[in-house]
Design an enzyme around this catalytic site. Structure first.
Site, PDB file in Angstrom:
ATOM      1  N   CYS A   1       0.828  -1.203   0.000  1.00 37.78           N
ATOM      2  CA  CYS A   1       0.000   0.000   0.000  1.00 37.78           C
ATOM      3  C   CYS A   1       0.861   1.252   0.000  1.00 37.78           C
ATOM      4  O   CYS A   1       0.481   2.283  -0.552  1.00 37.78           O
ATOM      5  CB  CYS A   1      -0.923   0.008   1.214  1.00 37.78           C
ATOM      6  SG  CYS A   1      -2.232  -1.212   1.092  1.00 37.78           S
TER       7      CYS A   1
ATOM      8  N   CYS B   1      14.010   5.105  -6.020  1.00 39.29           N
ATOM      9  CA  CYS B   1      12.554   4.946  -5.973  1.00 39.29           C
ATOM     10  C   CYS B   1      12.079   5.535  -4.658  1.00 39.29           C
ATOM     11  O   CYS B   1      12.630   6.526  -4.185  1.00 39.29           O
ATOM     12  CB  CYS B   1      12.165   3.473  -6.131  1.00 39.29           C
ATOM     13  SG  CYS B   1      12.783   2.401  -4.817  1.00 39.29           S
TER      14      CYS B   1
END
Ligand code: ZN
Length: 393
Positions: free
Chosen positions: A197, A351
């Site tokens: 998530c 990232c």
């Protein structure tokens, strides 16, 4: 399928309790006996996050006598969009403490047991053994497999839930009466295949939909009413607004709860079992990882680098490192990213936290960019150590 109640009834309800729980007491299926069982019940909620928040609040309101809360994390601003057991003034506070305060405010008759620590292979058996039922609100595969294994080894039922974007799932795993999590998912997904998530996002209210199913099942198991979600997987699609359930059979070959189990005690290392990053990625980052501060220094010194952000466009929009070019990880996986990389610059990948860039780094190095590196801790580390004025997510 109906199952006997998990818990014996408490001796009696006080006058206060009768007043508080009257809307339960007048439901024939629950009644005085059911409410007394809830009073006697000891339920542990693993995690006071997205699923744990609504689960703990409704378990408390329902009158579950003893509620355990285990969480090692502290409340972050980005939690408040869905973790409704915490409020603005709880930011920075341990989640277990913050959740306990809300539980006490909802229902002071509940006895709260705080476990302000991480659930580990060293403490999981001892902690679980003090409870009748476990509600699993964890968000990572390593903890999920550990919760499952401990519950099966101890013969305890647990209510599992998972959420991602608009999709939720829930089930009850109880090896004595049905399948376990390993019967459904014998192997963890390959590292990087299933986004968390934190990477993919989750609609806040989805937590309530799935968390309330978990509490519903917990109450049914504790009081022995209804048809429990044992041997069934509930799948919820919030966009289509559809619930469907599919049968999950006990796998006779299951390594844990099958006929000839080979897993007879907890694994030594669940992180390794689920592989935080793949072997190729681990090899690629070894000796090729820089810190966010080192990246800043490289930029300040005008070094000849090409900084690539391998996250998704919507993440880039939230926060990005100055000078980074967005090329999502998928383009590395399908190979199209490689032609966009300059041959005359050193490639620096990043990232959100370093897992996706590690995978991309393995691909880039394989393609011959031998001096390529990635930023350990990703943009989160950049925000923390270089520019705290930027938002975290
Ligand atoms: Zn199994």
């Amino acid at each position: 399928m109906s199952l006997p109640p998990l818990v014996e009834p408490a001796a009696e309800l006080t006058v206060d309790e009768v007043r508080r729980y009257s809307r339960h007491l007048i439901i024939p299926d629950v009644g005085m006996a059911g409410q007394k069982r809830l009073k006697n019940a000891k339920v542990l909620c693993v995690g006071a996050g997205g699923l744990g928040s609504p689960a703990l609040m409704y378990l408390a309101a329902a009158g579950v006598g003893t509620l355990g809360i285990i969480d090692f994390d502290v409340v972050d601003e980005s939690n408040l969009q869905r973790q409704i057991i915490h409020g603005q003034s709880d930011v920075g506070r341990p989640k277990a403490e913050s959740a306990a305060a809300t539980v006490r405010e909802i229902n002071p008759l509940v006895q709260v047991i705080l476990h302000n620590e991480a659930l580990t292979t060293d403490n999981v058996m001892e902690i679980f053994s003090g409870y009748d039922l476990i509600v699993d609100g964890t968000d990572n595969f390593a903890t999920r497999y550990m919760v499952n294994d401990a519950a099966v080894l101890l013969g305890k039922p647990y209510v599992w839930g998972s959420i991602y974007r608009f999709d939720g799932q829930a089930s009850v795993f109880w090896a004595e009466h049905g399948p376990c999590y390993r019967c459904l998912y014998p192997e963890p997904p390959p590292p990087g295949m299933v986004p968390s998530c934190a990477e993919g996002g989750v609609l806040g209210v989805l937590c309530a939909s799935i968390g309330s199913i978990q509490v519903n099942e917990a109450i049914k198991l504790l009081t022995g009413i209804g048809d429990p979600l044992v041997g069934r997987l509930m799948i919820y699609d919030a966009l289509e607004m559809k619930y469907r359930d599919v049968k999950v059979r006990k796998d006779p070959e299951c390594v844990l709860c099958g006929k000839n189990p080979t897993v007879t005690e907890l694994l030594e290392d669940y992180e390794a079992f689920c592989g935080a990053i793949s072997d190729e990625a681990a090899e690629a980052v070894s000796g090729s990882t820089i810190t966010a501060l080192e990246l800043k220094t490289m930029q300040d010194n005008g070094e000849n680098i090409f900084l690539v952000d391998v996250r998704e466009p919507n993440e880039y929009e939230i926060v990005s490192i100055p000078g980074a070019t967005l090329i999502p990880k998928g383009e590395f996986l399908n190979g199209s990213a490689l032609e966009r990389l300059p041959q005359d610059k050193r490639i620096v990948l990043h990232c959100k936290s370093g897992a996706r860039s590690a995978e991309a780094l393995a691909i880039v190095k394989n393609a011959g960019f031998s001096d390529a590196v990635h930023v350990g801790g990703g943009v989160l580390s950049w925000v923390k150590t270089v520019d705290p004025s930027l938002p975290s997510y």
